[in-house]
Design a protein around this motif. Structure first.
Motif, PDB file in Angstrom:
ATOM      1  N   PRO A  72       0.817  -1.217   0.000  1.00  0.00           N
ATOM      2  CA  PRO A  72       0.000   0.000   0.000  1.00  0.00           C
ATOM      3  C   PRO A  72       0.853   1.271   0.000  1.00  0.00           C
ATOM      4  N   ASP A  73       0.306   2.305  -0.595  1.00  0.00           N
ATOM      5  CA  ASP A  73       0.941   3.623  -0.639  1.00  0.00           C
ATOM      6  C   ASP A  73       0.612   4.324   0.678  1.00  0.00           C
ATOM      7  N   ILE A  74       1.625   4.551   1.505  1.00  0.00           N
ATOM      8  CA  ILE A  74       1.381   5.157   2.821  1.00  0.00           C
ATOM      9  C   ILE A  74       1.971   6.569   2.919  1.00  0.00           C
ATOM     10  N   ARG A  75       2.196   7.204   1.789  1.00  0.00           N
ATOM     11  CA  ARG A  75       2.784   8.552   1.830  1.00  0.00           C
ATOM     12  C   ARG A  75       1.897   9.534   2.592  1.00  0.00           C
ATOM     13  N   GLU A  76       0.597   9.420   2.435  1.00  0.00           N
ATOM     14  CA  GLU A  76      -0.313  10.329   3.149  1.00  0.00           C
ATOM     15  C   GLU A  76      -0.200  10.120   4.662  1.00  0.00           C
ATOM     16  N   LEU A  78       2.370   8.885   6.287  1.00  0.00           N
ATOM     17  CA  LEU A  78       3.685   9.351   6.735  1.00  0.00           C
ATOM     18  C   LEU A  78       3.708  10.869   6.882  1.00  0.00           C
ATOM     19  N   ALA A  79       3.058  11.565   5.974  1.00  0.00           N
ATOM     20  CA  ALA A  79       2.995  13.025   6.061  1.00  0.00           C
ATOM     21  C   ALA A  79       2.239  13.458   7.310  1.00  0.00           C
ATOM     22  N   GLN A  80       1.194  12.725   7.665  1.00  0.00           N
ATOM     23  CA  GLN A  80       0.411  13.070   8.848  1.00  0.00           C
ATOM     24  C   GLN A  80       1.182  12.822  10.140  1.00  0.00           C
ATOM     25  N   LEU A  81       2.136  11.905  10.115  1.00  0.00           N
ATOM     26  CA  LEU A  81       2.914  11.610  11.321  1.00  0.00           C
ATOM     27  C   LEU A  81       3.758  12.800  11.752  1.00  0.00           C
ATOM     28  N   ASP A  82       4.060  13.705  10.815  1.00  0.00           N
ATOM     29  CA  ASP A  82       4.845  14.892  11.139  1.00  0.00           C
ATOM     30  C   ASP A  82       4.009  16.029  11.711  1.00  0.00           C
ATOM     31  N   VAL A  83       2.687  15.866  11.727  1.00  0.00           N
ATOM     32  CA  VAL A  83       1.801  16.928  12.195  1.00  0.00           C
ATOM     33  C   VAL A  83       1.405  16.656  13.648  1.00  0.00           C
ATOM     34  N   ALA A  84       1.669  17.617  14.508  1.00  0.00           N
ATOM     35  CA  ALA A  84       1.335  17.464  15.921  1.00  0.00           C
ATOM     36  C   ALA A  84      -0.178  17.353  16.107  1.00  0.00           C
ATOM     37  N   GLU A  85      -0.580  16.552  17.055  1.00  0.00           N
ATOM     38  CA  GLU A  85      -1.979  16.393  17.446  1.00  0.00           C
ATOM     39  C   GLU A  85      -2.839  15.668  16.399  1.00  0.00           C
ATOM     40  N   PHE A  93      -3.595   3.071   9.875  1.00  0.00           N
ATOM     41  CA  PHE A  93      -2.773   2.094  10.589  1.00  0.00           C
ATOM     42  C   PHE A  93      -2.797   0.746   9.872  1.00  0.00           C
ATOM     43  N   HIS A  94      -3.943   0.389   9.324  1.00  0.00           N
ATOM     44  CA  HIS A  94      -4.081  -0.877   8.606  1.00  0.00           C
ATOM     45  C   HIS A  94      -3.159  -0.897   7.376  1.00  0.00           C
ATOM     46  N   ARG A  95      -3.080   0.221   6.644  1.00  0.00           N
ATOM     47  CA  ARG A  95      -2.198   0.303   5.479  1.00  0.00           C
ATOM     48  C   ARG A  95      -0.726   0.258   5.906  1.00  0.00           C
ATOM     49  N   ILE A  96      -0.388   0.951   6.979  1.00  0.00           N
ATOM     50  CA  ILE A  96       0.996   0.930   7.477  1.00  0.00           C
ATOM     51  C   ILE A  96       1.380  -0.495   7.860  1.00  0.00           C
ATOM     52  N   ARG A  97       0.497  -1.177   8.564  1.00  0.00           N
ATOM     53  CA  ARG A  97       0.773  -2.560   8.952  1.00  0.00           C
ATOM     54  C   ARG A  97       0.928  -3.436   7.708  1.00  0.00           C
ATOM     55  N   GLY A  98       0.073  -3.226   6.713  1.00  0.00           N
ATOM     56  CA  GLY A  98       0.164  -4.008   5.482  1.00  0.00           C
ATOM     57  C   GLY A  98       1.503  -3.833   4.788  1.00  0.00           C
ATOM     58  N   LEU A  99       1.979  -2.599   4.720  1.00  0.00           N
ATOM     59  CA  LEU A  99       3.270  -2.354   4.092  1.00  0.00           C
ATOM     60  C   LEU A  99       4.394  -2.951   4.933  1.00  0.00           C
ATOM     61  N   ALA A 100       4.314  -2.794   6.248  1.00  0.00           N
ATOM     62  CA  ALA A 100       5.352  -3.353   7.125  1.00  0.00           C
ATOM     63  C   ALA A 100       5.420  -4.869   6.976  1.00  0.00           C
ATOM     64  N   ARG A 101       4.288  -5.518   6.953  1.00  0.00           N
ATOM     65  CA  ARG A 101       4.264  -6.978   6.783  1.00  0.00           C
ATOM     66  C   ARG A 101       4.818  -7.383   5.417  1.00  0.00           C
TER      67      ARG A 101
END
Length: 161
Positions: A72-76, A78-85, A93-101
């Motif tokens: 999965p494309d998780i660029r969106e 990853l960009a949100q992880l840099d934004v506070a709050e 999270f499901h897409r991140i887990r899919g890419l990690a697996r």
């Protein structure tokens, strides 16, 4: 020094090569890379890429059990992880887990088969794979990406970190 016309790529119909290559890509990012590729004059780089391509051709011929998971494309996300709050939605999270697996499976396969596929193994061994990312998400989300009924607030907080 050789000088080529500005439209050399058009004259050689390089756009058709890019399009043909992109049709073989399984991911959005792969297609984007294929569509943006340009010829290289770096002989070592070209040889390295040809070695990797030959290894994947050999995997196809040998019908190797290369992990064919979705990437999965998780660029969106990853960009949100840099934004506070900002809290990612469960599907993020499901897409991140899919890419990690998926990456973990590819890395394990290539490391296990490093003798047969040294160029490909070399590329993935350079990437730090943190398996705890998927493990933290597994504690909170089920395989369909829904909140697990046994997820505790403490586990949810750790998955957001």
């Amino acid at each position: 020094m050789l000088i080529y016309p500005d439209d050399i790529l058009e004259l050689f119909e390089f756009d058709k090569i890019r399009e043909h290559l992109s049709n073989y890509c399984r991911t959005v990012m792969g297609r984007e890379l294929a569509e943006a590729c340009i010829p290289s004059t770096d002989l070592d780089h070209v040889r390295s890429l040809l070695d990797e391509a030959e290894e994947f051709r050999q995997m196809q011929i040998a019908d190797a059990a290369f992990p064919a998971d979705d990437f999965p494309d998780i660029r969106e996300e990853l960009a949100q992880l840099d934004v506070a709050e900002v809290v990612l939605p469960m599907d993020g999270f499901h897409r991140i887990r899919g890419l990690a697996r998926a990456f973990g499976a590819v890395q394990r396969f290539l490391i296990k088969n490093a003798e047969e596929y040294p160029a490909s193994e070399s590329r993935v061994s350079e990437v730090l794979y943190e398996k705890s990312i998927a493990q933290h998400i597994d504690r909170v989300l089920d395989n369909e990406g829904q909140m697990r009924p046994d997820a505790s607030p403490d586990q949810i907080g750790r998955a957001h970190v």
